[in-house]
Design a protein around this motif. Structure first.
Motif, PDB file in Angstrom:
ATOM      1  N   SER A 136       0.102  -0.531   2.298  1.00 30.10           N
ATOM      2  CA  SER A 136       0.584  -0.933   3.619  1.00 30.10           C
ATOM      3  C   SER A 136       0.990   0.296   4.413  1.00 30.10           C
ATOM      4  O   SER A 136       1.469   1.284   3.857  1.00 30.10           O
ATOM      5  N   LYS A 150      -0.361  -2.971  10.317  1.00 26.81           N
ATOM      6  CA  LYS A 150       0.536  -3.978   9.759  1.00 26.81           C
ATOM      7  C   LYS A 150      -0.277  -5.143   9.201  1.00 26.81           C
ATOM      8  O   LYS A 150      -1.031  -5.789   9.908  1.00 26.81           O
ATOM      9  N   VAL A 151      -0.107  -5.362   7.903  1.00 24.52           N
ATOM     10  CA  VAL A 151      -0.783  -6.469   7.238  1.00 24.52           C
ATOM     11  C   VAL A 151       0.188  -7.641   7.126  1.00 24.52           C
ATOM     12  O   VAL A 151       1.376  -7.538   7.467  1.00 24.52           O
ATOM     13  N   GLU A 152      -0.315  -8.743   6.632  1.00 23.24           N
ATOM     14  CA  GLU A 152       0.529  -9.928   6.494  1.00 23.24           C
ATOM     15  C   GLU A 152       1.592  -9.696   5.423  1.00 23.24           C
ATOM     16  O   GLU A 152       1.307  -9.243   4.319  1.00 23.24           O
ATOM     17  N   GLY A 153       2.826  -9.987   5.774  1.00 23.10           N
ATOM     18  CA  GLY A 153       3.942  -9.791   4.861  1.00 23.10           C
ATOM     19  C   GLY A 153       4.438  -8.360   4.789  1.00 23.10           C
ATOM     20  O   GLY A 153       5.121  -7.987   3.829  1.00 23.10           O
ATOM     21  N   TRP A 154       4.116  -7.547   5.800  1.00 24.37           N
ATOM     22  CA  TRP A 154       4.536  -6.146   5.759  1.00 24.37           C
ATOM     23  C   TRP A 154       6.051  -6.004   5.834  1.00 24.37           C
ATOM     24  O   TRP A 154       6.621  -5.042   5.308  1.00 24.37           O
ATOM     25  N   GLN A 155       6.729  -6.975   6.489  1.00 24.71           N
ATOM     26  CA  GLN A 155       8.185  -6.871   6.582  1.00 24.71           C
ATOM     27  C   GLN A 155       8.837  -6.929   5.199  1.00 24.71           C
ATOM     28  O   GLN A 155       9.764  -6.167   4.897  1.00 24.71           O
TER      29      GLN A 155
END
Length: 479
Positions: A315, A320-325
């Motif tokens: 990442s 920004k990919v899905e679930g990067w947070q």
């Protein structure tokens, strides 16, 4: 025999940094008083111990020459010449910030520090040792003091590349660098034999035409540093006068080092004098912005060196990919917990018990290693592997204390063995002394009896009427 030792040392040392070193080639070169290597490439992994914040992409040396004057060794200097040195550096890739890569560089740096400390300790012991100050030690000291190094045409560049941005090159270049002995401060008299080992070393370092520049990389159609060909890179190395950050200048460095490592009589251990000529600094807005960006990158590299093992590998904040947070939140959490666990680990009872076990085991293994080396025996692989494993896990301060304690234990054992041996020798020597005293007394008695019968007696006859006879035992004891 000495040539074989030199070839082995050079092959071991140069083989770590230069590709394609052949021992037979070194032996032939040593017999011809010159070792010549041309167009050699550097082994980039050998510089991991420096723990640089950037990666070395390539390194080449156009000419490497070592001249050893066997016929006048100790009087004529050993000359080391390097020409056309080129080193290219760039930003590290994401794979180089993995946990294994960071651990490998940290271990290399730790071992390099340990070796440097042990070498300094050994050098101080040799300097403090006043025995063996013979002509051989004098010549050996002169050989080391008279080594001259000349490096010509050195060019080091760093390519600062960014996606969707302009790319720049930072370059450092100098024409010559020479390291020679300051002959004005040398004492060539034979009275300096004893002082050559504990005296001072005076070296002069001259660097000519040093320049530092920053320019825009003209090649735009590439996606990585590896896409740049050597010809394209060479075309970008030519720069104009306005590209200079520091205009060409000369440097003269005078170094005086106290080899004994002791500071006595107000004499410093190191005395360094630097003279610069015509130092001119010029910056434009673009260069200043690039310097700040480079400084920011190096600061981030310091943090990544410490916390990079917890960073999400798949990442990036730019993509920004899905679930990067969640990934980056876990990254921050693990980085903070790592510092907390390290602080708590130092004062925990389990860590204290582990350190005590490590201490006992390390001291025992290191003492056995020293004993084998002292007896000129081969150290087993099990001992070396276990010591290497503990070197990875222990701190440098702990390792140094363990080694010092093991050395003291070995010294105590040697002193005890010497004292016991000397005690047995004293008993034997006392018995031999009594026998020798009796033999010497009998020899003295025979000699004095002959003297009394001859010169002191009756004129060399056996007639004892004119003399009291042979010398008594009491007189012999008094004599």
């Amino acid at each position: 025999m000495f040539e074989g030792v030199v070839s082995q040392v050079l092959a071991g040392y140069l083989g770590r940094y230069v590709k394609g070193i052949q021992k037979d080639q070194l032996k032939i070169g040593i017999w011809n008083e010159e070792i010549l290597l041309e167009n050699v490439e550097l082994i980039l992994e050998a510089f991991d111990y420096l723990q640089l914040p950037f990666a070395l992409k390539s390194g080449k040396v156009g000419k490497l020459s070592i001249k050893i004057p066997w016929k006048k060794l100790g009087w004529d200097p050993i000359i080391v010449v390097l020409e056309d040195v080129f080193i290219c550096a760039c930003q590290r890739e994401e794979s180089e910030w993995s946990s294994d890569s960071i651990d490998r560089r940290e271990l290399a740096g730790k071992l390099a520090k340990l070796n440097a400390i042990e070498l300094a300790k050994f050098s101080r012991r040799v300097s403090d040792n006043q025995t063996g100050q013979s002509f051989i030690s004098y010549v050996s000291a002169k050989i080391l003091d008279n080594i001259q190094v000349s490096i010509q045409n050195v060019h080091i560049i760093y390519i600062d590349s960014h996606e969707d941005q302009e790319n720049f090159i930072f370059g450092l270049r100098f024409s010559t660098l020479t390291i020679t002995t300051d002959t004005r401060k040398l004492v060539f008299s034979m009275s300096s034999i004893g002082r050559s080992r504990v005296g001072q070393v005076n070296k002069i370092v001259v660097i000519s035409t040093v320049e530092f520049y920053c320019k825009r990389l003209e090649e735009h159609n590439f996606f990585s540093i590896d896409d740049l060909t050597e010809s394209q890179l060479c075309c970008n190395l030519d720069h104009e006068r306005e590209d200079y950050i520091i205009n060409p200048f000369d440097v003269l460095v005078s170094v005086r080092a106290n080899k004994s490592g002791m500071v006595d009589g107000g004499i410093p251990q190191y005395d360094i004098t630097v003279e610069l000529s015509d130092l001119v600094l010029s910056l434009n807005e673009i260069q200043l912005r690039q310097i700040f960006g480079l400084w920011d990158y190096f600061t981030i590299c310091g943090l990544r060196k410490k916390y990079g093992r917890y960073r999400p590998s798949q990442s990036s904040l730019s993509k920004k990919v899905e679930g990067w947070q969640i990934l980056w939140w876990h990254y921050a959490q693990q980085a903070i917990l790592a510092d907390v666990r390290q602080r708590l680990r130092r004062i925990s009872w389990s860590n204290l018990g582990q350190r005590l076990n490590y201490r006992r085991r390390y001291i025992d293994l290191y003492r056995r290693k020293l004993e084998l080396l002292q007896n000129e025996q081969v150290v087993s692989k099990d001992i070396l592997q276990e010591l290497e494993k503990m070197d990875k896990e222990c701190d440098i301060d702990d390792i140094l204390s363990y080694r010092s304690f093991a050395e003291r234990q070995l010294q105590d054992l040697l002193l005890k063995s010497k004292s016991s041996t000397s005690g047995a020798n004293n008993i034997m020597s006392s018995q031999e002394k009594n026998q020798n005293d009796e033999q010497s007394a009998s020899r003295a008695r025979r000699w004095l009896n002959w003297l009394s019968l001859g010169m002191l007696g009756a004129g060399g006859t056996a007639d004892t009427s004119s003399f009291a006879g042979v010398v008594s035992d009491e007189i012999i004891k008094d004599v």
